[in-house]
Design a protein around this motif. Structure first.
Motif, PDB file in Angstrom:
ATOM      1  N   VAL A 188       0.812  -1.167  -0.156  1.00 32.24           N
ATOM      2  CA  VAL A 188       0.107  -0.079   0.042  1.00 32.24           C
ATOM      3  C   VAL A 188       0.811   1.313  -0.026  1.00 32.24           C
ATOM      4  CG1 VAL A 188      -1.893  -1.142   1.147  1.00 32.24           C
ATOM      5  CG2 VAL A 188      -0.345  -0.059   2.675  1.00 32.24           C
ATOM      6  N   ASP A 192      -1.598   3.794  -5.666  1.00 34.02           N
ATOM      7  CA  ASP A 192      -1.654   2.602  -6.141  1.00 34.02           C
ATOM      8  C   ASP A 192      -1.391   2.689  -7.896  1.00 34.02           C
ATOM      9  OD1 ASP A 192      -1.873  -0.087  -7.068  1.00 34.02           O
ATOM     10  OD2 ASP A 192      -3.788  -0.486  -6.054  1.00 34.02           O
ATOM     11  N   LYS A 195      -2.618  -0.092 -10.395  1.00 36.40           N
ATOM     12  CA  LYS A 195      -3.926   0.003 -10.735  1.00 36.40           C
ATOM     13  C   LYS A 195      -4.057   1.205 -11.690  1.00 36.40           C
ATOM     14  CE  LYS A 195      -6.795  -3.031  -8.176  1.00 36.40           C
ATOM     15  NZ  LYS A 195      -5.863  -3.695  -7.731  1.00 36.40           N
TER      16      LYS A 195
END
Ligand SMILES: Cc1cc2nc3c(=O)[nH]c(=O)nc-3n(C[C@H](O)[C@H](O)[C@H](O)COP(=O)(O)OP(=O)(O)OC[C@H]3O[C@@H](n4cnc5c(N)ncnc54)[C@H](O)[C@@H]3O)c2cc1C
Length: 459
Positions: A188, A192, A195
Motif C-alpha cells: 500500500v 496505487d 492499478k
C-alpha cells in the motif's frame, strides 16, 4: 512517410530489421478487431526486443514529437490500436519471454508480448493457473490484456486482469522507466500506480515487464448446459444460482439467434429451438464442486431449465468451443459485426435482455446476444453492413440506446473491452464533468505532448 531523420534515428536505435516501412507491412497495422472503425496507416512500425529498445523509441518520438501506438496482437474491440494520427506503431510481439515463474510466491513475470495461453501452458506443470481468459486467450498478449484490463469466461469467480497484476515496469512518455508494485501480497505504498496503469489502454505508458499472481488449478470441475424455453427463465436462473450461494467459475448465456448461428457454424449439438441456453461450470475442491453442481441443477430445474452435464473432457471441450464460436459464427452472417460490452449489475440482466430485444425491434436490426451473464457483462452483437449508410445510422442509434439503458440500470460502458476510440463519446455520460476533468489531468500530467496513443480514451 516519416521524415528521413525519424527513420534514421529509429534504425540507428533498433537496426533496420526492426523498423518496417513497406506499405504491405504497414497495411497490417492500420486496423484492429474493431468493426465500423476507419483505418489509418502508420508511418512506420517498430519491433523492439527489450526495455532499452522501447526507451530508445520513446526518446526518438519525443525528439521529433511523433505519436506512438503500442500494439500487442491487435484483437481489441474498441479501436484501441488504430494509429489514427499516423506516426509509429510499436509492436511488442518480439518481447515474448516468460522471465520467471516463482512457484513459491505464486507469481510469474513476463515480457508484454507473451501470449496469455503460453503463460498458462508454462505454469500448468506447477499445478497453477493464470485465470483471466478472454475469448482470444490463444492470440492476445499479456501487455494488451493488462492495458485493456481484459476479462473473460471465468470473470465471475476469478475476477478480471486487474485482480492479478502485481507489478509493472513501464516506459513513460518522457522515456523514464518506472517500476511499480512487485511480488508482495500486500503493498500500500503511496498511490496505487499498478492499478492506475492497468486498463490505461496504451495512453499513459508502455509496459515492458508484467508480474502477475497465479492461483492453484482447481482439482475438480463440472460443466453443464441448461436449455430454456424462454429468455426470462434463463435470466431468473442466473440470479437463482447466485442466491443459492454458488459462484460458478463460468456462467454464460446465449440467446436463440446466437444458438442457431453457432449450431449452423460449428455443429456442436445445441438445441436450435431453445430461447436461451446457459453454460455453467463450477470448479474447486471435489466435494464442494459436487454440492455446487447439485445446487445449480436444482435451480435450473426450478426455473424450467433442462440440464445436461459434460461427461468427458471431449464433451466439456465441445461445450466451451460452442461458446467461443459465438462471435465468429455471428460474424459470418453479415459483413459488419458491431459487438458491445455494456455491463449491468447482475440483478438487472433480465431488464437488459428485455431492453436489447426492444432496441432490436425499434431499429429493425438483428442483434444476437451472448456473454458473461453471471457478471452482468452481455455482448449484444449487431449484424449489419457498413456499406449501407442508412442501416449504419440505425446501428449507431441502437448502440447509443444500449449504453443509455445500461447506465440507467446502474451499469457501465465497458465490462472488459475498454473505451479506446470507439466509446469515448459516451464517457461523460458515465463519469460526468468532474470525472472527465480528472482523466484529462492524469493524461496531461503523464503525457503532456500527447505522444502515447493520442485520441484514445480522452482527447
Ligand atoms: C473474438 C474475440 C473475442 C474476445 N473476447 C474477449 C473476452 O472474452 N474478454 C475480453 O476482455 N476481451 C475480449 N476480446 C478483446 C481482446 O481480445 C482483449 O482486449 C485482448 O486482451 C487484447 O490483447 P491484444 O494483445 O490483442 O491487445 P491489442 O489489441 O494489441 O491492444 C489493446 C490495447 O492495449 C494497448 N497495449 C498493448 N500492449 C501494450 C503494452 N505493452 N503497454 C501498454 N499498452 C499496451 C494498446 O495500445 C491498446 O490500447 C475479444 C476479442 C475478439 C476479437
Amino acid at each position: 512517410m516519416p521524415s528521413r531523420e525519424v527513420l534514421d534515428a529509429l534504425k540507428g536505435a533498433l537496426g533496420c530489421d526492426q523498423v518496417l516501412t513497406d506499405r504491405e507491412d504497414l497495411l497490417c497495422y492500420a486496423y484492429d478487431a474493431t468493426a465500423d472503425m476507419p483505418r489509418h496507416l502508420p508511418e512506420v512500425v517498430v519491433t523492439p526486443r527489450s526495455t532499452e529498445e522501447v526507451v530508445q523509441v520513446v526518446q526518438v518520438a519525443n525528439r521529433f514529437k511523433v505519436p506512438i501506438y503500442t500494439r500487442g496482437s491487435g484483437t481489441n474491440l474498441s479501436g484501441g490500436t488504430v494509429p489514427t494520427r499516423g506516426g509509429i506503431v510499436l509492436s511488442t510481439l518480439l518481447m515474448d519471454k516468460i522471465l520467471e515463474i516463482d512457484h513459491q510466491n505464486l507469481t510469474a513475470t513476463v515480457q508484454p508480448g507473451v501470449i496469455i495461453q503460453d503463460l498458462n501452458d508454462a505454469v500448468a506443470c506447477y499445478g497453477l493457473i493464470y485465470p483471466p481468459d478472454p475469448g482470444t486467450v490463444t492470440t492476445a498478449t499479456m501487455g494488451g490484456s493488462v492495458a485493456e484490463c481484459s476479462g473473460g469466461l471465468r470473470g465471475l469467480k476469478y475476477g478480471v486482469t486487474k485482480h492479478y497484476v502485481m507489478g509493472l515496469e513501464v516506459v513513460l512518455a518522457d522515456g523514464q522507466v518506472l517500476r511499480a508494485g512487485g511480488k508482495t501480497v500486500k503493498n500500500v505504498t503511496a498511490y496505487d500506480l499498478v492499478k492506475l496503469f492497468t486498463g490505461s489502454e496504451g495512453t499513459l505508458g508502455i509496459f515492458t515487464e508484467i508480474t502477475v499472481k497465479l492461483v492453484p488449478a482447481p482439482e475438480a470441475r463440472r460443466s453443464m448446459l441448461a436449455v430454456f424455453k424462454d429468455l426470462s427463465s434463463a435470466a431468473r436462473t442466473i440470479n437463482g444460482i447466485i442466491a443459492a450461494k454458488v459462484i460458478p467459475a463460468t456462467l454464460e448465456i446465449m440467446d436463440n439467434m446466437t444458438i442457431r448461428t453457432v449450431e449452423n457454424y460449428a455443429r456442436v449439438g445445441l438445441p436450435m429451438d431453445a430461447a436461451a441456453v446457459l453454460l455453467i461450470e463450477v470448479d474447486g475442491i471435489a466435494e464442494v464442486v459436487a454440492r455446487e453442481a447439485e445446487a445449480v441443477a436444482r435451480v435450473c430445474r426450478e426455473n424450467g431449465g433442462e440440464l445436461t452435464e459434460a461427461r468427458s473432457d471431449a464433451d466439456r471441450d465441445r461445450l466451451w468451443a460452442a461458446r467461443r464460436a459465438a462471435l465468429p459464427a455471428l460474424a459470418q452472417l453479415r459483413p459488419t459485426t458491431v459487438l458491445e460490452d455494456a455491463t449491468v449489475p447482475r440483478s438487472r440482466v433480465p431488464d437488459m435482455l428485455l431492453a436489447l430485444q426492444e432496441i432490436a425491434a425499434k431499429y429493425n436490426l438483428r442483434i444476437g446476444t451472448f456473454g458473461h451473464a453471471g457478471d452482468g457483462n452481455l455482448h449484444p452483437t449487431i449484424l449489419a453492413d457498413e456499406r449501407d449508410r442508412e442501416e449504419m445510422q440505425r446501428v449507431h442509434q441502437a448502440v447509443d440506446e444500449i449504453f443509455r439503458v445500461a447506465l440507467e440500470l446502474g451499469g457501465t460502458l465497458s465490462g472488459e473491452h475498454g473505451i479506446g476510440e470507439a466509446k469515448k463519446k459516451y464517457l461523460e455520460w458515465e463519469l460526468g464533468p468532474a470525472g472527465m476533468d480528472v482523466l484529462r489531468r492524469i493524461k496531461q500530467a503523464l503525457d503532456p505532448d500527447r505522444l502515447l496513443n493520442p485520441g484514445k480514451v480522452v482527447d
